[in-house]
Design a protein around this motif. Structure first.
Motif, PDB file in Angstrom:
ATOM      1  N   LEU A   1      12.116  -2.131  -6.573  1.00 46.69           N
ATOM      2  CA  LEU A   1      10.926  -2.455  -5.792  1.00 46.69           C
ATOM      3  C   LEU A   1      11.066  -3.827  -5.141  1.00 46.69           C
ATOM      4  CD1 LEU A   1       7.971  -2.077  -4.896  1.00 46.69           C
ATOM      5  CD2 LEU A   1       7.281  -3.011  -7.130  1.00 46.69           C
ATOM      6  N   CYS A   2      11.506  -4.796  -5.911  1.00 44.92           N
ATOM      7  CA  CYS A   2      11.669  -6.160  -5.388  1.00 44.92           C
ATOM      8  C   CYS A   2      12.659  -6.195  -4.227  1.00 44.92           C
ATOM      9  CB  CYS A   2      12.141  -7.100  -6.497  1.00 44.92           C
ATOM     10  SG  CYS A   2      10.924  -7.370  -7.793  1.00 44.92           S
ATOM     11  N   GLN A   3      13.777  -5.493  -4.390  1.00 47.00           N
ATOM     12  CA  GLN A   3      14.786  -5.472  -3.340  1.00 47.00           C
ATOM     13  C   GLN A   3      14.262  -4.815  -2.073  1.00 47.00           C
ATOM     14  OE1 GLN A   3      18.031  -3.582  -5.401  1.00 47.00           O
ATOM     15  NE2 GLN A   3      18.305  -5.322  -6.781  1.00 47.00           N
ATOM     16  N   SER A   4      13.418  -3.798  -2.232  1.00 44.74           N
ATOM     17  CA  SER A   4      12.837  -3.163  -1.054  1.00 44.74           C
ATOM     18  C   SER A   4      11.848  -4.090  -0.363  1.00 44.74           C
ATOM     19  CB  SER A   4      12.146  -1.859  -1.465  1.00 44.74           C
ATOM     20  OG  SER A   4      11.685  -1.159  -0.338  1.00 44.74           O
ATOM     21  N   LEU A   5      11.055  -4.832  -1.149  1.00 48.38           N
ATOM     22  CA  LEU A   5      10.128  -5.798  -0.555  1.00 48.38           C
ATOM     23  C   LEU A   5      10.876  -6.883   0.216  1.00 48.38           C
ATOM     24  CD1 LEU A   5       7.620  -6.293  -3.530  1.00 48.38           C
ATOM     25  CD2 LEU A   5       7.252  -4.958  -1.445  1.00 48.38           C
ATOM     26  N   PHE A   6      12.119  -7.146  -0.181  1.00 52.47           N
ATOM     27  CA  PHE A   6      12.942  -8.185   0.447  1.00 52.47           C
ATOM     28  C   PHE A   6      13.806  -7.631   1.581  1.00 52.47           C
ATOM     29  CE2 PHE A   6      16.702 -11.188   0.053  1.00 52.47           C
ATOM     30  CZ  PHE A   6      16.067 -12.264   0.662  1.00 52.47           C
ATOM     31  N   GLY A   7      13.722  -6.337   1.860  1.00 53.67           N
ATOM     32  CA  GLY A   7      14.467  -5.775   2.974  1.00 53.67           C
ATOM     33  C   GLY A   7      15.873  -5.318   2.658  1.00 53.67           C
TER      34      GLY A   7
ATOM     35  N   LEU B   1       3.500  -2.808   4.218  1.00 53.08           N
ATOM     36  CA  LEU B   1       3.291  -4.175   3.758  1.00 53.08           C
ATOM     37  C   LEU B   1       2.395  -4.885   4.756  1.00 53.08           C
ATOM     38  CD1 LEU B   1       6.931  -5.341   2.821  1.00 53.08           C
ATOM     39  CD2 LEU B   1       5.195  -4.395   1.295  1.00 53.08           C
ATOM     40  N   VAL B   2       1.447  -5.653   4.241  1.00 55.99           N
ATOM     41  CA  VAL B   2       0.592  -6.480   5.090  1.00 55.99           C
ATOM     42  C   VAL B   2       0.703  -7.908   4.583  1.00 55.99           C
ATOM     43  CG1 VAL B   2      -1.733  -6.883   5.958  1.00 55.99           C
ATOM     44  CG2 VAL B   2      -0.968  -4.542   5.494  1.00 55.99           C
ATOM     45  N   LEU B   3       1.206  -8.805   5.410  1.00 58.32           N
ATOM     46  CA  LEU B   3       1.419 -10.203   5.039  1.00 58.32           C
ATOM     47  C   LEU B   3       0.464 -11.075   5.834  1.00 58.32           C
ATOM     48  CD1 LEU B   3       3.177 -12.212   3.394  1.00 58.32           C
ATOM     49  CD2 LEU B   3       4.703 -12.336   5.367  1.00 58.32           C
ATOM     50  N   GLU B   4      -0.453 -11.729   5.136  1.00 57.37           N
ATOM     51  CA  GLU B   4      -1.462 -12.586   5.753  1.00 57.37           C
ATOM     52  C   GLU B   4      -2.182 -11.848   6.880  1.00 57.37           C
ATOM     53  OE1 GLU B   4       0.617 -16.245   6.704  1.00 57.37           O
ATOM     54  OE2 GLU B   4      -0.078 -17.112   4.808  1.00 57.37           O
ATOM     55  N   GLY B   5      -2.556 -10.593   6.614  1.00 60.00           N
ATOM     56  CA  GLY B   5      -3.355  -9.823   7.555  1.00 60.00           C
ATOM     57  C   GLY B   5      -2.577  -9.092   8.626  1.00 60.00           C
ATOM     58  N   GLN B   6      -1.240  -9.286   8.669  1.00 61.28           N
ATOM     59  CA  GLN B   6      -0.428  -8.652   9.698  1.00 61.28           C
ATOM     60  C   GLN B   6       0.545  -7.658   9.065  1.00 61.28           C
ATOM     61  OE1 GLN B   6      -0.870  -9.173  13.024  1.00 61.28           O
ATOM     62  NE2 GLN B   6      -2.579 -10.498  12.436  1.00 61.28           N
TER      63      GLN B   6
ATOM     64  N   GLU C   1       0.836  -1.203   0.000  1.00 67.47           N
ATOM     65  CA  GLU C   1       0.000   0.000   0.000  1.00 67.47           C
ATOM     66  C   GLU C   1       0.875   1.259   0.000  1.00 67.47           C
ATOM     67  OE1 GLU C   1      -2.399  -0.357   3.476  1.00 67.47           O
ATOM     68  OE2 GLU C   1      -3.226  -2.314   2.908  1.00 67.47           O
ATOM     69  N   GLY C   2       0.784   2.061  -1.067  1.00 68.93           N
ATOM     70  CA  GLY C   2       1.471   3.350  -1.134  1.00 68.93           C
ATOM     71  C   GLY C   2       2.965   3.265  -0.919  1.00 68.93           C
ATOM     72  N   TYR C   3       3.591   2.240  -1.472  1.00 64.87           N
ATOM     73  CA  TYR C   3       5.010   1.983  -1.210  1.00 64.87           C
ATOM     74  C   TYR C   3       5.873   2.986  -1.976  1.00 64.87           C
ATOM     75  CZ  TYR C   3       7.942  -1.547   1.053  1.00 64.87           C
ATOM     76  OH  TYR C   3       8.762  -2.215   1.916  1.00 64.87           O
ATOM     77  N   CYS C   4       6.817   3.615  -1.281  1.00 64.10           N
ATOM     78  CA  CYS C   4       7.678   4.641  -1.880  1.00 64.10           C
ATOM     79  C   CYS C   4       9.123   4.434  -1.464  1.00 64.10           C
ATOM     80  CB  CYS C   4       7.247   6.048  -1.445  1.00 64.10           C
ATOM     81  SG  CYS C   4       5.556   6.504  -1.844  1.00 64.10           S
ATOM     82  N   HIS C   5      10.037   4.877  -2.322  1.00 65.69           N
ATOM     83  CA  HIS C   5      11.469   4.911  -2.034  1.00 65.69           C
ATOM     84  C   HIS C   5      11.951   6.322  -2.376  1.00 65.69           C
ATOM     85  CE1 HIS C   5      15.810   4.269  -2.634  1.00 65.69           C
ATOM     86  NE2 HIS C   5      15.679   3.243  -1.823  1.00 65.69           N
ATOM     87  N   PRO C   6      12.897   6.867  -1.627  1.00 68.21           N
ATOM     88  CA  PRO C   6      13.296   8.266  -1.864  1.00 68.21           C
ATOM     89  C   PRO C   6      13.727   8.580  -3.287  1.00 68.21           C
ATOM     90  CG  PRO C   6      14.250   7.442   0.176  1.00 68.21           C
ATOM     91  CD  PRO C   6      13.611   6.274  -0.494  1.00 68.21           C
ATOM     92  N   THR C   7      14.356   7.604  -3.980  1.00 67.69           N
ATOM     93  CA  THR C   7      14.912   7.900  -5.307  1.00 67.69           C
ATOM     94  C   THR C   7      14.475   6.936  -6.403  1.00 67.69           C
ATOM     95  OG1 THR C   7      16.884   6.560  -4.814  1.00 67.69           O
ATOM     96  CG2 THR C   7      16.992   8.919  -4.291  1.00 67.69           C
ATOM     97  N   GLU C   8      13.874   5.785  -6.077  1.00 69.88           N
ATOM     98  CA  GLU C   8      13.664   4.744  -7.086  1.00 69.88           C
ATOM     99  C   GLU C   8      12.218   4.579  -7.552  1.00 69.88           C
ATOM    100  OE1 GLU C   8      16.173   3.570  -8.416  1.00 69.88           O
ATOM    101  OE2 GLU C   8      17.787   3.901  -6.973  1.00 69.88           O
ATOM    102  N   PHE C   9      11.237   4.707  -6.655  1.00 69.97           N
ATOM    103  CA  PHE C   9       9.842   4.482  -7.039  1.00 69.97           C
ATOM    104  C   PHE C   9       8.931   5.156  -6.012  1.00 69.97           C
ATOM    105  CE2 PHE C   9      11.352   0.843  -4.585  1.00 69.97           C
ATOM    106  CZ  PHE C   9      10.442   0.803  -3.544  1.00 69.97           C
TER     107      PHE C   9
END
Length: 338
Positions: free
Chosen positions: A138-144, A153-158, A104-112
Motif C-alpha cells: 500500500l505504501c509503495q502504491s501511495l508513493f507511485g 488520492l486527494v492531496l490538500e483538496g486536489q 478513497e477505495g484504493y485497490c491493487h490487482p493482487t496486493e490490497f
C-alpha cells in the motif's frame, strides 16, 4: 573449525520463525558441547530464550550486566536507553490540523483492495498487520512505485495520481522504505551525497553540482537529527543502522514534504536509536508534518500513533483511535478475528 567461542551478531535479522527455531537448536547443541556463544541481539524474546547472562552496551560503554533470569525486561530497557521504560515512546501532544490526504477505495490487482482513510496535519497514522497483509505494498502504491487498479488520492483538496515516485515527491509525498540498505541509500556514497540526492536542484548552479551546497544541506539535517558520524564525507554504509535511518529520513525532510511514509522505521536498530527516532517522529508531527507509520511492533504502534489502521490479507480490518486501541484489539483485527 572446532571453534571454542562462537560470536553471533544479529543472527536472526533475516530469518523466519522456523529458521530461528533451527538456529536455536544449533546454539543449544553448541552449549552442550561446551562451546561459549556470544549472542548479539536487541530482541528481548530471543535473549530470554537462548541466553543465561547479559551485558548491555550504550554509547560504546558497558553499562550493566547480570543474570537474565533474575533481571526484568524493564531494567534492561532502562540500561539500554538510559531512561525509564515509560519514556521510550516520547509522543508529544499535538493539536491535529486540517485534512491533508484522503485515500478513497484504493485497490491493487493482487496486493490490497478497498482501502480508505484520511490523514490530517500533525497526525501519526499507524498501520499494523501481520507479514503479507499488504502494508508495504500500500505504501509503495501511495508513493507511485506501483499503480492502483481503482480508487483515488486527494492531496490538500486536489485529486492526484502518480506515474512514478518522481511525481509523488513533487506533490509532497515521500517514502522511507523498510529495506533502507537496498532501497533507501547508496551505501558506497558519502553521507552528504545521499542526503542531497532528492534535492539536486537546490544544490546545483547552472546545471553543476556545488559540493559546498550539498555539505551545507547535509549538515543542517545531520544536526537536526543528531546524526553520529566521524564526518559527512564517510560512506553511509559504515554507519550503524540507526544512523543510516537518520540519513534516509534527513534526505526526504530536505525536500520539505507534506506527507512522510515510514515503513518499519526502527527495524534492525537498537533500542537507544529507536528512542531517538521515536522522539524525532513526534517532533515532526508537532511541526505539522503528516505521518503514516507502518510497524510490526505493537508497543511502537500503540505508543506513537494517534490512530491505527489494521490490515489483514490485503483488506482494511479497522481503524482505531489511540484511546480505544489495545494490543488485544489490534491482534484480533490483524488475524481476522475482530
Amino acid at each position: 573449525m572446532e571453534a571454542r567461542i562462537v560470536i553471533m551478531d544479529e543472527p536472526t535479522a533475516a530469518l523466519s520463525r522456523k529458521e530461528i527455531d533451527d538456529l536455536f537448536r544449533i546454539v543449544e547443541r553448541l552449549k552442550r558441547q561446551g562451546k561459549a556463544v556470544l549472542f548479539i541481539s536487541h530482541k528481548f524474546d530471543e535473549l530470554y530464550e537462548i541466553a543465561e547472562n547479559f551485558v548491555v552496551f550504550r554509547d560504546g560503554k558497558a553499562v550493566g550486566h547480570g543474570r537474565l533470569r533474575e533481571t526484568p525486561q524493564a531494567e534492561i530497557v532502562r540500561l539500554m536507553v538510559g531512561r525509564d521504560i515509560k519514556d521510550v515512546f516520547p509522543k508529544a501532544k499535538v493539536d491535529i490540523g486540517p485534512l491533508v490526504l484522503s485515500v478513497e477505495g484504493y485497490c491493487h490487482p493482487t496486493e490490497f483492495r478497498d482501502i480508505s482513510f484520511e490523514l490530517r496535519r500533525g497526525e501519526i497514522l499507524g498501520v499494523y498487520g501481520l507479514i503479507g497483509a499488504g502494508r508495504s505494498e500500500l505504501c509503495q502504491s501511495l508513493f507511485g512505485v506501483t499503480h492502483p487498479s481503482a480508487g483515488r488520492l486527494v492531496l490538500e483538496g486536489q485529486p492526484v495520481s502518480f506515474r512514478s515516485p518522481k511525481d509523488a515527491i513533487a506533490a509532497g509525498i515521500v517514502y522511507v522504505p523498510e529495506e533502507r540498505g537496498r532501497h533507501g541509500l547508496a551505501l558506497p556514497m558519502p553521507i552528504f551525497q545521499n542526503m542531497s540526492l532528492p534535492s539536486l536542484r537546490k544544490t546545483s548552479r547552472a546545471g553543476f553540482l556545488q559540493a559546498a551546497n550539498e555539505l551545507a544541506l547535509a549538515r543542517t539535517y545531520a544536526e537536526r537529527l543528531d546524526l553520529r558520524a566521524a564526518a559527512l564525507s564517510v560512506p553511509v554504509g559504515t554507519l550503524s543502522g540507526g544512523n543510516q535511518q537518520k540519513v534516509v529520513i534527513g534526505k526526504w525532510l530536505a525536500t520539505q514534504p507534506k506527507v512522510i511514509i515510514l515503513d518499519e522505521p526502527t527495524k534492525g536498530i537498537d533500542i537507544g536509536s529507536k528512542a531517538a527516532v521515536h522522539g524525532f517522529i513526534s517532533e515532526l508531527a508537532s511541526q505539522g508534518l503528516s505521518i503514516i507509520m507502518v510497524s510490526s511492533e505493537l508497543p511502537e504502534v500503540l505508543g506513537m500513533s494517534d490512530r491505527i489502521m489494521v490490515m489483514h490479507e490485503g483488506l482494511q480490518a479497522g481503524i482505531f483511535d489511540r484511546n480505544e486501541a489495545t494490543a488485544e484489539i489490534l491482534v484480533r483485527a490483524a488475524t481476522g478475528n475482530a
